[in-house]
Design a protein around this motif. Structure first.
Motif, short mmCIF file in Angstrom:
data_model
loop_
_atom_site.label_atom_id
_atom_site.label_comp_id
_atom_site.label_asym_id
_atom_site.label_seq_id
_atom_site.Cartn_x
_atom_site.Cartn_y
_atom_site.Cartn_z
N MET A 1 0.83 -1.21 0.00
CA MET A 1 0.00 0.00 0.00
C MET A 1 0.87 1.25 0.00
O MET A 1 0.59 2.21 -0.72
N ASN A 2 1.91 1.25 0.80
CA ASN A 2 2.82 2.39 0.86
C ASN A 2 3.50 2.60 -0.49
O ASN A 2 3.59 3.73 -0.97
N ALA A 3 3.98 1.52 -1.10
CA ALA A 3 4.66 1.62 -2.39
C ALA A 3 3.70 2.13 -3.47
O ALA A 3 4.08 2.98 -4.29
N CYS A 4 2.49 1.64 -3.46
CA CYS A 4 1.51 2.07 -4.47
C CYS A 4 1.12 3.53 -4.27
O CYS A 4 0.97 4.27 -5.25
N GLY B 1 4.61 20.59 4.73
CA GLY B 1 4.24 20.87 6.11
C GLY B 1 2.84 20.41 6.43
O GLY B 1 2.59 19.82 7.49
N GLU B 2 1.91 20.65 5.52
CA GLU B 2 0.52 20.23 5.72
C GLU B 2 0.43 18.71 5.82
O GLU B 2 -0.28 18.17 6.68
N CYS B 3 1.15 18.01 4.96
CA CYS B 3 1.09 16.55 4.97
C CYS B 3 1.77 15.97 6.21
O CYS B 3 1.29 14.97 6.76
N ALA B 4 2.83 16.59 6.68
CA ALA B 4 3.45 16.16 7.93
C ALA B 4 2.47 16.35 9.09
O ALA B 4 2.36 15.50 9.98
N PHE B 5 1.77 17.47 9.07
CA PHE B 5 0.76 17.73 10.10
C PHE B 5 -0.36 16.69 10.04
O PHE B 5 -0.76 16.13 11.06
N SER C 1 -0.37 12.04 13.74
CA SER C 1 -0.88 11.04 14.69
C SER C 1 -0.39 9.63 14.40
O SER C 1 -0.50 8.76 15.27
N VAL C 2 0.16 9.39 13.20
CA VAL C 2 0.66 8.05 12.86
C VAL C 2 2.17 8.06 12.62
O VAL C 2 2.73 7.08 12.12
N GLU C 3 2.81 9.16 13.00
CA GLU C 3 4.25 9.29 12.80
C GLU C 3 4.97 8.12 13.48
O GLU C 3 4.69 7.78 14.62
N GLY C 4 5.89 7.51 12.74
CA GLY C 4 6.64 6.37 13.24
C GLY C 4 5.95 5.04 12.98
O GLY C 4 6.56 3.99 13.15
N GLY C 5 4.71 5.09 12.56
CA GLY C 5 3.97 3.85 12.27
C GLY C 5 4.14 3.42 10.83
O GLY C 5 4.57 4.19 9.97
N PRO D 1 3.92 6.43 5.73
CA PRO D 1 4.20 6.76 4.32
C PRO D 1 2.94 6.81 3.47
O PRO D 1 2.84 7.61 2.54
N LEU D 2 1.97 5.97 3.76
CA LEU D 2 0.71 5.95 3.01
C LEU D 2 -0.05 7.25 3.21
O LEU D 2 -0.53 7.86 2.25
N ILE D 3 -0.13 7.70 4.45
CA ILE D 3 -0.87 8.93 4.76
C ILE D 3 -0.18 10.14 4.12
O ILE D 3 -0.83 10.99 3.51
N VAL D 4 1.13 10.21 4.24
CA VAL D 4 1.87 11.34 3.67
C VAL D 4 1.74 11.34 2.15
O VAL D 4 1.46 12.37 1.53
N ALA D 5 1.94 10.20 1.53
CA ALA D 5 1.86 10.12 0.06
C ALA D 5 0.45 10.45 -0.43
O ALA D 5 0.30 11.15 -1.43
#
Length: 137
Positions: free
Chosen positions: A35-38, A84-88, A92-96, A100-104
């Protein structure tokens, strides 16, 4: 048929047999890594479309260095905002493993919106004083 030729044919057949599987992998991803790769591939495609629109605008602007500088500054500010918006959004899932899926996904959504915004500059009607990009004519 020589053994090396048989090996070559089998290798080509095996490789061709895996290509559709790679393409289909994103149609129904079965694990987080896929999922992250896609999601990363989707972002890459969105980013390529954005860069194509940007390059077309730069081409139309031509030798107007002040307008190019303004466009460059705006694009750099937009990229900083997007990142910055995507990091924000993903905080809540940082480190999980889903990070990468949420940021992408966020970057894809914002990049597609920015691409549409840039494309409006490419479709301005002649005489539109709100449009900083010359028409293609």
């Amino acid at each position: 048929m020589t053994s090396s030729r048989k090996l070559l044919i089998l290798s080509v057949v095996a490789l061709c047999g895996t290509l559709p599987a790679v393409a289909d992998e994103c149609a129904d991803p079965q694990d987080q890594a896929t999922m992250n790769a896609c999601a990363g591939k989707e972002f890459d495609a969105a980013d390529k479309a954005l860069n194509a629109a940007y390059r077309e605008i730069v081409g139309r602007i031509g030798d107007d260095h002040e307008t190019k500088a303004s466009l460059t500054a705006a694009q750099r500010a937009w990229i900083a905002f997007r990142d910055g918006e995507c990091a924000f959004q993903a905080k809540s899932v940082e480190g999980g493993s889903i990070y990468p899926l949420i940021v992408a996904g966020c970057k894809t959504t914002l990049t597609e919106a920015r691409t549409q915004q840039l494309k409006t500059y490419l479709d301005c009607e002649e005489g539109d004083m709100n449009c900083p990009v010359p028409s293609a004519d």
